[in-house]
Design a protein around this motif. Sequence first.
Motif, short mmCIF file in Angstrom:
data_model
loop_
_atom_site.label_atom_id
_atom_site.label_comp_id
_atom_site.label_asym_id
_atom_site.label_seq_id
_atom_site.Cartn_x
_atom_site.Cartn_y
_atom_site.Cartn_z
N LYS A 1 -6.81 1.62 -6.51
CA LYS A 1 -7.59 1.40 -5.34
C LYS A 1 -8.48 0.09 -5.56
O LYS A 1 -8.85 -0.53 -4.52
CB LYS A 1 -8.22 2.53 -4.57
CG LYS A 1 -7.23 3.53 -3.94
CD LYS A 1 -6.47 2.57 -2.72
CE LYS A 1 -5.88 3.81 -2.03
NZ LYS A 1 -5.25 3.34 -0.78
N GLU B 1 0.61 -0.29 -2.00
CA GLU B 1 0.39 0.48 -0.76
C GLU B 1 1.86 0.45 -0.04
O GLU B 1 2.59 -0.47 -0.23
CB GLU B 1 -0.62 -0.38 0.29
CG GLU B 1 -1.94 -0.09 0.04
CD GLU B 1 -2.66 1.17 -0.17
OE1 GLU B 1 -2.23 2.05 0.83
OE2 GLU B 1 -3.44 1.62 -0.77
N TYR C 1 -9.84 -4.50 0.74
CA TYR C 1 -8.64 -3.44 0.65
C TYR C 1 -7.75 -3.88 -0.64
O TYR C 1 -6.70 -4.60 -0.42
CB TYR C 1 -7.96 -3.31 1.84
CG TYR C 1 -7.19 -2.32 1.89
CD1 TYR C 1 -7.79 -0.93 2.16
CD2 TYR C 1 -5.75 -2.02 2.01
CE1 TYR C 1 -7.06 0.38 2.29
CE2 TYR C 1 -4.81 -0.79 2.17
CZ TYR C 1 -5.78 0.32 2.17
OH TYR C 1 -4.80 1.49 2.41
N SER D 1 -5.92 -2.85 -3.13
CA SER D 1 -5.13 -1.70 -3.81
C SER D 1 -4.24 -2.35 -4.44
O SER D 1 -3.53 -3.28 -3.96
CB SER D 1 -4.62 -0.69 -2.82
OG SER D 1 -3.89 0.14 -3.26
N GLU E 1 -18.57 10.31 5.52
CA GLU E 1 -17.41 11.20 5.35
C GLU E 1 -16.95 11.69 6.53
O GLU E 1 -18.21 11.74 7.42
CB GLU E 1 -17.65 12.28 4.38
CG GLU E 1 -16.65 12.94 3.76
CD GLU E 1 -15.73 12.24 2.80
OE1 GLU E 1 -14.31 12.46 3.38
OE2 GLU E 1 -15.87 11.46 1.92
N ILE F 1 -12.41 1.60 2.34
CA ILE F 1 -11.60 2.55 3.22
C ILE F 1 -10.96 3.57 2.00
O ILE F 1 -10.03 2.65 1.45
CB ILE F 1 -10.91 2.35 4.28
CG1 ILE F 1 -11.71 1.52 5.41
CG2 ILE F 1 -10.26 3.47 4.78
CD1 ILE F 1 -12.52 2.09 6.07
N GLY F 2 -11.11 4.73 2.15
CA GLY F 2 -10.18 5.81 1.49
C GLY F 2 -10.45 6.03 -0.08
O GLY F 2 -11.77 6.01 -0.42
N GLY F 3 -9.29 6.25 -0.68
CA GLY F 3 -9.58 6.86 -2.11
C GLY F 3 -10.07 5.95 -3.25
O GLY F 3 -9.89 4.63 -2.72
N PRO G 1 -5.36 0.54 7.03
CA PRO G 1 -6.66 0.11 7.34
C PRO G 1 -6.45 -1.43 7.59
O PRO G 1 -7.41 -1.93 8.36
CB PRO G 1 -7.61 0.54 6.11
CG PRO G 1 -6.89 1.96 5.61
CD PRO G 1 -5.45 1.66 5.98
N GLY H 1 -14.73 7.83 3.77
CA GLY H 1 -13.70 8.67 3.06
C GLY H 1 -13.62 8.87 1.79
O GLY H 1 -14.42 8.50 0.79
N GLY H 2 -12.54 9.27 1.36
CA GLY H 2 -12.05 9.61 -0.06
C GLY H 2 -12.60 10.66 -0.71
O GLY H 2 -12.77 10.75 -1.72
#
Length: 183
Positions: free
Chosen positions: A57, A126, A121, A123, A102, A50-52, A131, A78-79
Amino acid sequence: KIHCISVNTKNDLLELYGKEFEDKCDVVYPLISNDFFHLNIEKIKQVIFIGGRSKYKNFENVVLALKQLNKFNLCIVGGGDLNKNELLFLNNNIPGRYKHLENVNNQMLNLEYNRSFCLAYCSNYEGFGIPIIEAMKSGCPVIARSGSSINEVSSDAAILTKKGSNTEIADAIKDLENFNLAS
């Protein structure tokens, strides 16, 4: 008052601006939508990201982990659009084993969490990690990198890696797979 989204964020703020703000700081955890819940559907061999996809990340390490695990696909949510370098990287390492979604609403995201084998996840930092909570509410196991607010948010309900390396992520997925087979 200064509202911080985690104890970790509060500690970061106090380290940057000084302990004299401690009495003004409160931790107010974000609310997580009730749109996320467990569905009684079968899991597929899909890892959700999820995300960028910026360096911190650990997107590349997730892809490299899946390169080692041929039976798993990657769902990127996403991202923004995948750029040329990301597409090249994906096609060189897990060709035909990824999809990018997206503009996903909560209902669609809940479905992806529910069908996914796990959320990766990992990362490096954070402030909270929404998420993680969404995935847990949806019944999706979480693999995350230990540190920042991740330990606070996940408590002992996630598989935590030390550095978020591709080997650690691959091993965590294998451990989760073995655990699922044993239960």
